[in-house]
Enzyme design. Structure first.
Site, PDB file in Angstrom:
ATOM      1  N   THR A  66      20.602 100.541   0.064  1.00 14.22           N
ATOM      2  CA  THR A  66      19.310 100.789  -0.556  1.00 14.22           C
ATOM      3  C   THR A  66      18.418  99.931   0.066  1.00 14.22           C
ATOM      4  O   THR A  66      18.645  98.910   0.635  1.00 14.22           O
ATOM      5  CB  THR A  66      19.359 100.374  -2.045  1.00 14.22           C
ATOM      6  OG1 THR A  66      20.513 100.767  -2.566  1.00 14.22           O
ATOM      7  CG2 THR A  66      18.097 100.798  -2.724  1.00 14.22           C
ATOM      8  N   SER A 125      27.343 103.941  -0.854  1.00 17.01           N
ATOM      9  CA  SER A 125      26.516 104.679  -0.989  1.00 17.01           C
ATOM     10  C   SER A 125      25.089 104.193  -1.598  1.00 17.01           C
ATOM     11  O   SER A 125      24.921 103.094  -1.665  1.00 17.01           O
ATOM     12  CB  SER A 125      26.985 105.584  -2.151  1.00 17.01           C
ATOM     13  OG  SER A 125      27.017 104.838  -3.385  1.00 17.01           O
ATOM     14  N   LYS A 126      23.946 105.062  -1.828  1.00 13.83           N
ATOM     15  CA  LYS A 126      22.840 104.546  -2.574  1.00 13.83           C
ATOM     16  C   LYS A 126      23.193 103.601  -3.694  1.00 13.83           C
ATOM     17  O   LYS A 126      22.553 102.317  -3.642  1.00 13.83           O
ATOM     18  CB  LYS A 126      21.924 105.765  -2.714  1.00 13.83           C
ATOM     19  CG  LYS A 126      20.985 105.879  -1.553  1.00 13.83           C
ATOM     20  CD  LYS A 126      19.504 106.038  -2.207  1.00 13.83           C
ATOM     21  CE  LYS A 126      18.448 106.229  -1.119  1.00 13.83           C
ATOM     22  NZ  LYS A 126      18.553 105.986   0.259  1.00 13.83           N
ATOM     23  N   ARG A 127      23.850 104.128  -4.556  1.00  9.31           N
ATOM     24  CA  ARG A 127      24.071 103.503  -5.895  1.00  9.31           C
ATOM     25  C   ARG A 127      24.597 102.121  -5.550  1.00  9.31           C
ATOM     26  O   ARG A 127      24.547 101.029  -6.438  1.00  9.31           O
ATOM     27  CB  ARG A 127      24.831 104.477  -6.932  1.00  9.31           C
ATOM     28  CG  ARG A 127      24.572 103.930  -8.304  1.00  9.31           C
ATOM     29  CD  ARG A 127      25.608 105.200  -8.969  1.00  9.31           C
ATOM     30  NE  ARG A 127      26.625 105.435  -8.372  1.00  9.31           N
ATOM     31  CZ  ARG A 127      27.712 105.031  -8.835  1.00  9.31           C
ATOM     32  NH1 ARG A 127      28.104 103.851  -9.260  1.00  9.31           N
ATOM     33  NH2 ARG A 127      28.864 105.312  -7.995  1.00  9.31           N
TER      34      ARG A 127
END
Ligand code: GLU
Length: 443
Positions: free
Chosen positions: A210, A204-206
């Protein structure tokens, strides 16, 4: 047969900023080309017009430049090559391998049997052809799909090794059928493992899905990011070594040693690695690198404290514990402005307010008794520790009783380097005034 020169390509779609997975693909292509005396080519796959993102191509170029992944040819844009794809699609229609479908052109899949091929990383792979369907190669807007365009380009650009993400394995029967229809030889393929989080799910992004730029902006050093990315799915087969420069990687990297299973993206490891690289820099280098994180950094030294602070010393103080450059301003703010904190932080173990006050008074007396030119950390430490040893035992009965309130008075922080190094940098006047402020906070 004459061995042809190795030619690899990185073929990003400019549909967003370059992510970690993309950087890894670029890196492996670069390494493989360079270690074989070959060429690394950049191709921008910009035929999906609806998904183009402004600034994406520029970000891709800039990121490759930052990491030193210099390409030998390109950037070649697919949008400059549309005629060629249309021509190829027409050829396939003419020979009956493809057909028109509402303005688009579809390639016909023969569903019998299976497609076999060898992947450098995965070995022998066999996929049943009935898993595939007739697929569009040219859309009604006249733009080719990825399935056609990448393959035509790989052929025309004489790419010898296609190194890309795993997600394309399942479509290999399509690509092999297309090659056959054109009568072209297959390049070699190496499909790289997916990036997964610690729970083996998609990132995920977190968790790190990124843009590479975000990592750079967040205070990760480019050397650390590159090294970390290189180890996402690869490590040397016969050693535990973890620290590699780009030059080292050109020598050590082996495409065959890339693992098949998903590669775990471990932020803790990235932090550790960044710390390793931070420790390899000189304080002067770090000072330069840290400047973007605090635009007022240098001028602050003049205002806040009233005399010039030795920034390199401040950085050297934090260097052993620093994980990211972006932490630096927050960790060292007390050098540049008066600390703000709650008086309870001054409390050491169970000692009473009166005892804290007494402890701070003692520190103040000691500080006043030392001449400014003897304000070096060794001297301060010697004097304070002597004094701490001679103190009548308070409730805590340890040197924390003297040193904890002092350190908090200086920094306003729960954790920081020790008080002596800090006082050496702050100087006598400032040290005394901070101890006085702390005393005045206690009733
Ligand atoms: N444009 C494709 C992507 O960004 C390239 C895949 C490939 O390397 O063939 O995923």
């Amino acid at each position: 047969m004459k061995q042809s020169q190795v030619r690899t390509r990185f073929a990003p779609s400019p549909t967003g900023f370059l992510h970690v997975g993309g950087l890894r693909t670029a890196l492996y292509n670069y390494l493989f080309a360079k270690q074989n005396g070959g060429l690394f080519i950049l191709r921008i796959e910009d035929t999906d017009r609806a998904r183009l993102v402004e600034g994406a191509e520029q970000n891709i170029l800039e990121t490759l430049r930052i990491f030193g992944l210099d390409f030998d040819e390109g950037p070649i844009r697919q949008s400059d090559n549309l005629e060629r794809y249309r021509q190829c699609a027409k050829e396939l229609v003419a020979e009956g391998a493809a057909y028109g479908d509402n303005g688009a052109i579809r390639f016909r899949i023969i569903e019998d049997g299976a497609t076999k091929f060898t992947d450098i990383i995965h070995g022998e792979i066999e996929i049943k052809n009935k898993t595939q369907e007739d697929f569009i190669i040219l859309k009604s807007d006249g733009f080719p799909t990825y399935n056609l365009a990448h393959l035509v380009d790989d052929h025309d650009m004489a790419i010898t090794h296609v190194i890309r993400g795993d997600e394309f394995i399942s479509s290999m029967p399509k690509y092999i059928a297309l090659h056959k229809a054109f009568g072209w030889e297959l390049p070699q393929y190496a499909h790289l493992p997916l990036l997964l989080n610690k729970n083996r799910a998609k990132l995920s992004k977190r968790e790190g899905d990124t843009a590479v730029k975000d990592f750079l902006d967040d205070g990760y050093l480019k050397e650390a990011i590159l090294n970390f990315v290189a180890l996402l799915g690869w490590h040397p087969s016969k050693s535990d070594r973890e620290i590699f420069s780009l030059e080292d990687l050109i020598k050590a990297f082996k495409l065959e040693d890339v693992q098949k299973a998903g590669a775990i993206f471990d932020m803790t490891k990235l932090d550790w690695m960044n710390g390793e690289y931070i420790r390899r820099k000189s304080p002067r280098e770090l000072l330069e690198l840290a400047k973007p994180y605090s635009p007022t950094w240098v001028s602050d030294t003049q205002v806040g404290v009233g005399h010039h602070l030795d920034l390199e010393k401040i950085i050297a103080l934090e260097q052993p514990r620093l994980k990211k450059l972006s932490e630096l301003p927050g960790r060292t703010d007390y050098f540049f402005k008066e600390p703000e904190y709650d008086a309870v932080l001054l409390k050491w173990k169970q000692i009473s307010d009166a005892e804290i006050k007494k402890s701070l008074e003692t520190s103040k007396q000691i500080l006043k008794s030392i001449s400014d030119k003897n304000f070096g950390k060794e001297n301060l430490e010697k004097i304070f520790l002597e004094k701490a040893g001679n103190l009548p035992a308070g409730k805590a009965g340890d040197r924390g009783e003297l040193l904890w309130p002092l350190r908090v008075a200086l920094t306003g922080k729960k954790a920081s380097p020790g008080p002596f190094e800090i006082m050496e940098i702050l100087g006598q006047k400032k040290a005394i005034s901070r101890v006085e402020s702390a005393i005045s906070m206690l009733k």
